[in-house]
Design a protein around this motif. Structure first.
Motif, PDB file in Angstrom:
ATOM      1  N   MET A 260       0.804  -1.219   0.000  1.00  0.00           N
ATOM      2  CA  MET A 260       0.000   0.000   0.000  1.00  0.00           C
ATOM      3  C   MET A 260       0.837   1.270   0.000  1.00  0.00           C
ATOM      4  SD  MET A 260      -3.062  -1.033  -0.132  1.00  0.00           S
ATOM      5  CE  MET A 260      -3.802   0.571   0.115  1.00  0.00           C
ATOM      6  N   PHE A 261       2.168   1.137  -0.051  1.00  0.00           N
ATOM      7  CA  PHE A 261       3.037   2.307   0.074  1.00  0.00           C
ATOM      8  C   PHE A 261       2.786   3.368  -0.997  1.00  0.00           C
ATOM      9  CE2 PHE A 261       6.999   4.604  -0.778  1.00  0.00           C
ATOM     10  CZ  PHE A 261       7.213   5.170   0.472  1.00  0.00           C
ATOM     11  N   PRO A 262       2.577   3.001  -2.281  1.00  0.00           N
ATOM     12  CA  PRO A 262       2.300   4.076  -3.264  1.00  0.00           C
ATOM     13  C   PRO A 262       1.099   4.939  -2.887  1.00  0.00           C
ATOM     14  CG  PRO A 262       2.807   2.022  -4.392  1.00  0.00           C
ATOM     15  CD  PRO A 262       2.675   1.678  -2.941  1.00  0.00           C
ATOM     16  N   ILE A 263       0.035   4.313  -2.373  1.00  0.00           N
ATOM     17  CA  ILE A 263      -1.154   5.079  -1.969  1.00  0.00           C
ATOM     18  C   ILE A 263      -0.866   5.877  -0.705  1.00  0.00           C
ATOM     19  CG2 ILE A 263      -3.557   4.894  -1.230  1.00  0.00           C
ATOM     20  CD1 ILE A 263      -3.819   2.467  -3.011  1.00  0.00           C
ATOM     21  N   VAL A 264      -0.169   5.244   0.247  1.00  0.00           N
ATOM     22  CA  VAL A 264       0.149   5.928   1.503  1.00  0.00           C
ATOM     23  C   VAL A 264       1.055   7.126   1.235  1.00  0.00           C
ATOM     24  CG1 VAL A 264       1.341   5.695   3.721  1.00  0.00           C
ATOM     25  CG2 VAL A 264      -0.154   3.863   2.906  1.00  0.00           C
ATOM     26  N   SER A 265       2.033   6.977   0.351  1.00  0.00           N
ATOM     27  CA  SER A 265       2.949   8.083   0.072  1.00  0.00           C
ATOM     28  C   SER A 265       2.232   9.264  -0.586  1.00  0.00           C
ATOM     29  CB  SER A 265       4.096   7.600  -0.823  1.00  0.00           C
ATOM     30  OG  SER A 265       3.611   7.171  -2.080  1.00  0.00           O
ATOM     31  N   MET A 266       1.220   8.986  -1.405  1.00  0.00           N
ATOM     32  CA  MET A 266       0.490  10.069  -2.060  1.00  0.00           C
ATOM     33  C   MET A 266      -0.556  10.692  -1.146  1.00  0.00           C
ATOM     34  SD  MET A 266      -0.031   8.831  -6.028  1.00  0.00           S
ATOM     35  CE  MET A 266      -0.857   7.301  -5.575  1.00  0.00           C
ATOM     36  N   ASP A 267      -1.350   9.856  -0.473  1.00  0.00           N
ATOM     37  CA  ASP A 267      -2.485  10.372   0.294  1.00  0.00           C
ATOM     38  C   ASP A 267      -2.111  10.782   1.716  1.00  0.00           C
ATOM     39  OD1 ASP A 267      -3.913   9.797  -1.945  1.00  0.00           O
ATOM     40  OD2 ASP A 267      -4.828   7.960  -1.164  1.00  0.00           O
ATOM     41  N   PHE A 268      -1.265   9.985   2.384  1.00  0.00           N
ATOM     42  CA  PHE A 268      -0.963  10.224   3.791  1.00  0.00           C
ATOM     43  C   PHE A 268       0.279  11.097   3.968  1.00  0.00           C
ATOM     44  CE2 PHE A 268       0.734   8.945   7.985  1.00  0.00           C
ATOM     45  CZ  PHE A 268      -0.371   9.216   8.778  1.00  0.00           C
ATOM     46  N   PHE A 269       1.370  10.759   3.245  1.00  0.00           N
ATOM     47  CA  PHE A 269       2.598  11.532   3.358  1.00  0.00           C
ATOM     48  C   PHE A 269       2.618  12.755   2.445  1.00  0.00           C
ATOM     49  CE2 PHE A 269       4.781   7.318   4.572  1.00  0.00           C
ATOM     50  CZ  PHE A 269       4.513   7.538   5.912  1.00  0.00           C
ATOM     51  N   SER A 326       2.713  10.449  12.026  1.00  0.00           N
ATOM     52  CA  SER A 326       1.796  11.376  11.365  1.00  0.00           C
ATOM     53  C   SER A 326       2.383  12.022  10.114  1.00  0.00           C
ATOM     54  CB  SER A 326       1.387  12.494  12.342  1.00  0.00           C
ATOM     55  OG  SER A 326       2.527  13.188  12.820  1.00  0.00           O
ATOM     56  N   ASP A 327       3.679  11.862   9.878  1.00  0.00           N
ATOM     57  CA  ASP A 327       4.271  12.436   8.667  1.00  0.00           C
ATOM     58  C   ASP A 327       5.447  11.589   8.226  1.00  0.00           C
ATOM     59  OD1 ASP A 327       6.454  13.170  10.319  1.00  0.00           O
ATOM     60  OD2 ASP A 327       5.539  15.093  10.764  1.00  0.00           O
ATOM     61  N   VAL A 328       6.066  11.988   7.117  1.00  0.00           N
ATOM     62  CA  VAL A 328       7.128  11.193   6.521  1.00  0.00           C
ATOM     63  C   VAL A 328       8.390  11.227   7.375  1.00  0.00           C
ATOM     64  CG1 VAL A 328       8.050  13.074   5.100  1.00  0.00           C
ATOM     65  CG2 VAL A 328       8.296  10.709   4.341  1.00  0.00           C
ATOM     66  N   LEU A 329       8.613  12.292   8.160  1.00  0.00           N
ATOM     67  CA  LEU A 329       9.782  12.352   9.032  1.00  0.00           C
ATOM     68  C   LEU A 329       9.716  11.258  10.084  1.00  0.00           C
ATOM     69  CD1 LEU A 329      12.379  13.704   9.981  1.00  0.00           C
ATOM     70  CD2 LEU A 329      10.977  15.296  11.319  1.00  0.00           C
ATOM     71  N   HIS A 330       8.540  11.054  10.659  1.00  0.00           N
ATOM     72  CA  HIS A 330       8.381   9.966  11.641  1.00  0.00           C
ATOM     73  C   HIS A 330       8.697   8.614  11.004  1.00  0.00           C
ATOM     74  CE1 HIS A 330       5.336  12.658  13.991  1.00  0.00           C
ATOM     75  NE2 HIS A 330       6.584  13.018  14.181  1.00  0.00           N
ATOM     76  N   PHE A 331       8.249   8.422   9.765  1.00  0.00           N
ATOM     77  CA  PHE A 331       8.508   7.150   9.089  1.00  0.00           C
ATOM     78  C   PHE A 331      10.003   6.957   8.837  1.00  0.00           C
ATOM     79  CE2 PHE A 331       8.654   4.608   5.065  1.00  0.00           C
ATOM     80  CZ  PHE A 331       8.214   3.415   5.623  1.00  0.00           C
ATOM     81  N   CYS A 332      10.712   8.031   8.478  1.00  0.00           N
ATOM     82  CA  CYS A 332      12.155   7.929   8.260  1.00  0.00           C
ATOM     83  C   CYS A 332      12.879   7.560   9.553  1.00  0.00           C
ATOM     84  CB  CYS A 332      12.704   9.250   7.720  1.00  0.00           C
ATOM     85  SG  CYS A 332      12.209   9.615   6.017  1.00  0.00           S
ATOM     86  N   LEU A 333      12.400   8.052  10.684  1.00  0.00           N
ATOM     87  CA  LEU A 333      13.011   7.707  11.969  1.00  0.00           C
ATOM     88  C   LEU A 333      12.756   6.249  12.332  1.00  0.00           C
ATOM     89  CD1 LEU A 333      12.158  10.923  14.040  1.00  0.00           C
ATOM     90  CD2 LEU A 333      14.361  10.300  13.010  1.00  0.00           C
ATOM     91  N   LEU A 334      11.623   5.707  11.899  1.00  0.00           N
ATOM     92  CA  LEU A 334      11.298   4.310  12.194  1.00  0.00           C
ATOM     93  C   LEU A 334      11.951   3.341  11.222  1.00  0.00           C
ATOM     94  CD1 LEU A 334       7.445   4.658  12.806  1.00  0.00           C
ATOM     95  CD2 LEU A 334       9.226   4.455  14.526  1.00  0.00           C
ATOM     96  N   MET A 335      12.341   3.832  10.063  1.00  0.00           N
ATOM     97  CA  MET A 335      12.801   2.931   9.004  1.00  0.00           C
ATOM     98  C   MET A 335      14.025   2.095   9.377  1.00  0.00           C
ATOM     99  SD  MET A 335      13.314   3.798   4.964  1.00  0.00           S
ATOM    100  CE  MET A 335      11.742   4.651   4.861  1.00  0.00           C
TER     101      MET A 335
END
Length: 423
Positions: A260-269, A326-335
Motif C-alpha cells: 500500500m506504500f504508493p497510496i500511503v505516500s500520495m495520500d498520507f505523506f 503522522s508524517d514522513v519524518l516519523h517514518f524515516c526515523l522508524l525505518m
C-alpha cells in the motif's frame, strides 16, 4: 534426512567449477543478482505510468500486480527445484531469458504502433521464472560452509540495495529524458548479457557429488521439476515448518504496508513521484548497509535463534510507533528499525531453512522461501485496501504489533543455544 541444526556434508563437486574458481563464481553470482535487481527496479518506473498512458485505471494496475504475485508464488518453488535438478547454469540462463522476454513485451507495449493494452496484459507470462534470487541463494549456499552461510546470504542484501538505488534512479532518468521505451530496452539488453554470462561462466552444477547422486539416481529417470508433492514434502521435514510459518507471519504485516506504500505516500505523506523515489532509495541504502554489513557481523557473535528473536522483537517495538506516526519524518526515523528487523528475519530464516534440508534440495527450499513476498503481493492489494479504507494507516502498526507479539511469545518458550566460537 537432516535436522535443523545438522551441518550439511559437502563432497567433491560433481562438475568442474571452471576457470573462474570458487571465489570467482561467488563474485559473478553477486554481480548477476545486482544486474537482475537493477532491471527489476527499472520496471517500477515504467509500468504505473504506462498503465495510465494506455487509459487503464488503478484497479487494472492492481489486478496486474496480483497476477504478477500469483505467478511468482507458483514459479518460485518450481524454479528452485529446477535449479536443484538441472544446475545453477540452466536456472540462471532460464531466469535471464524469461526477464528478456518480459522486457521485450514491455518495450513493445510502449510503442504507439502496437496494441499496447494487449501486450501489457501479456507481460506477466514469463514472470514465473523471473526470480534470480532463489537461484543465487542456492549457488551461494552450495559454495559456502555452514558457519559462513548467514554472512554470505546477507551480502545478497548488499546487491538488493545497490539494485534498488541504481534501478530506481536509472529508470526514472531514462524515462524522463528518452521516453518509457528506453529503460525497457536497456533492461532487455542487460538481461540478454546476463543470459550470455550465465551460460558461459556459471558452472553446470554447484552441488556436491553426493548431493547430485541423491538428486539424480544412477540409471534412474529424471525427477519432475513440477512435482508439487515433492516440493511440499520439504515443509514436513523436521525443523522446517515452524521456521517457515514464523517467516510468513512476521513479514506479512510490513509486506501489506509496502504493498500500500504508493497510496500511503500520495495520500498520507503527501509526496510527489520524485520524493517517493528518494524515500525508496533511502530504504534501499539502509537495507544495503544493514543486510550487507551488519547482519554478517552479528551472525558471528550470536546464534541464529537469538537473531530471530531480535528481529521479531524489533517488529513488536516499531509497531506502536508506526500506529502513531503522522508524517514522513516519523517514518524515516522508524525505518532503520524496520529494515533491521526485516533483514535479520530474512537472512536468519533463509539460513535456518537451508541447513534444515539436504544439499540436494537447497534450491527448492529457497524457492519456497521466495514465495513469501509474492504471497503478500497476491493478498496485499485486496486485504491492504480493505484495512486502509476501514481503519487508516495506523492499522498497519497495530497489526504488526499484534502478530509479532504472538510470534515472540512462541519463540520465547524455546531455548536459545549459545553461539559457539568458530576457530
Amino acid at each position: 534426512m537432516q535436522g535443523a541444526g545438522a551441518p550439511r556434508r559437502r563432497g567433491p563437486y560433481s562438475r568442474e567449477i571452471g576457470a573462474l574458481g570458487r571465489p570467482g563464481v561467488i563474485l559473478l553470482t553477486y554481480a548477476l543478482v545486482t544486474l537482475g535487481l537493477t532491471c527489476l527496479f527499472m520496471r517500477f518506473s515504467i509500468m504505473p505510468y504506462l498503465t495510465r498512458r494506455l487509459g487503464l485505471d488503478s484497479v487494472a494496475f492492481g489486478h496486474l500486480q496480483t497476477t504478477f504475485g500469483a505467478l511468482q508464488l507458483l514459479g518460485g518453488p518450481v524454479l528452485g527445484r529446477f535449479a536443484d535438478r538441472r544446475g545453477a547454469r540452466a536456472a540462471f540462463t532460464l531466469t535471464f531469458l524469461a526477464s528478456s522476454a518480459f522486457y521485450l513485451l514491455l518495450a513493445a507495449a510502449c510503442s504507439p504502433a502496437l496494441p499496447g493494452v494487449a501486450l501489457l496484459y501479456a507481460t506477466p507470462l514469463p514472470v514465473a521464472f523471473m526470480q534470480g534470487m532463489p537461484v543465487a541463494q542456492m549457488t551461494i549456499a552450495d559454495l559456502s560452509e555452514p558457519q559462513e552461510l548467514p554472512a554470505a546470504l546477507g551480502r545478497l542484501g548488499l546487491c538488493f540495495g545497490v539494485g534498488m538505488i541504481f534501478g530506481s534512479l536509472l529508470g526514472g532518468t531514462l524515462s524522463a529524458t528518452c521516453g518509457m521505451h528506453c529503460p525497457a530496452t536497456v533492461a532487455l539488453v542487460a538481461n540478454l548479457v546476463g543470459a550470455v554470462l550465465s551460460f558461459t561462466f556459471i558452472p553446470v552444477s554447484t552441488k556436491g557429488a553426493s548431493a547430485h547422486d541423491r538428486a539424480v539416481p544412477a540409471g534412474g529417470p529424471q525427477a519432475n521439476v513440477f512435482d508439487l508433492k515433492a516440493i511440499t514434502r520439504l515443509l514436513l521435514q523436521s525443523g522446517v515448518l515452524p521456521v517457515f510459518l514464523i517467516k510468513v507471519a512476521s513479514s506479512l504485516p510490513f509486506g501489506l504496508f509496502m504493498v500500500m506504500f504508493p497510496i500511503v505516500s500520495m495520500d498520507f505523506f503527501q509526496l510527489d513521484a520524485a520524493q517517493a523515489g528518494y524515500l525508496l532509495s533511502f530504504f534501499g541504502l539502509l537495507q544495503m548497509v544493514i543486510q550487507g554489513l551488519v547482519i554478517g557481523r552479528l551472525s558471528r557473535r550470536f546464534s541464529e535463534r537469538a537473531l530471530l528473536r531480535a528481529s521479531v522483537l524489533g517488529f513488536v517495538l516499531v509497531g506502536p510507533a508506526m500506529a502513531l506516526m503522522s508524517d514522513v519524518l516519523h517514518f524515516c526515523l522508524l525505518m532503520p528499525g524496520l529494515v533491521f528487523s526485516l533483514c535479520a528475519l530474512n537472512v536468519v530464516t533463509d539460513s535456518m531453512l537451508t541447513k534444515a534440508v539436504s544439499a540436494a534440495d537447497t534450491g527448492t527450499m529457497l524457492g519456497l522461501c521466495a514465495t513469501v513476498q509474492p504471497l503478500t503481493q497476491t493478498l496485499g492489494p485486496t486485504l491492504g485496501v480493505l484495512l486502509y479504507r476501514s481503519f487508516g494507516v495506523p492499522v498497519f502498526g497495530h497489526v504488526q504489533f499484534a502478530i509479532n507479539l504472538l510470534v515472540l511469545l512462541v519463540l520465547w518458550r524455546q531455548p536459545v543455544p549459545r553461539k559457539k566460537d568458530v576457530r
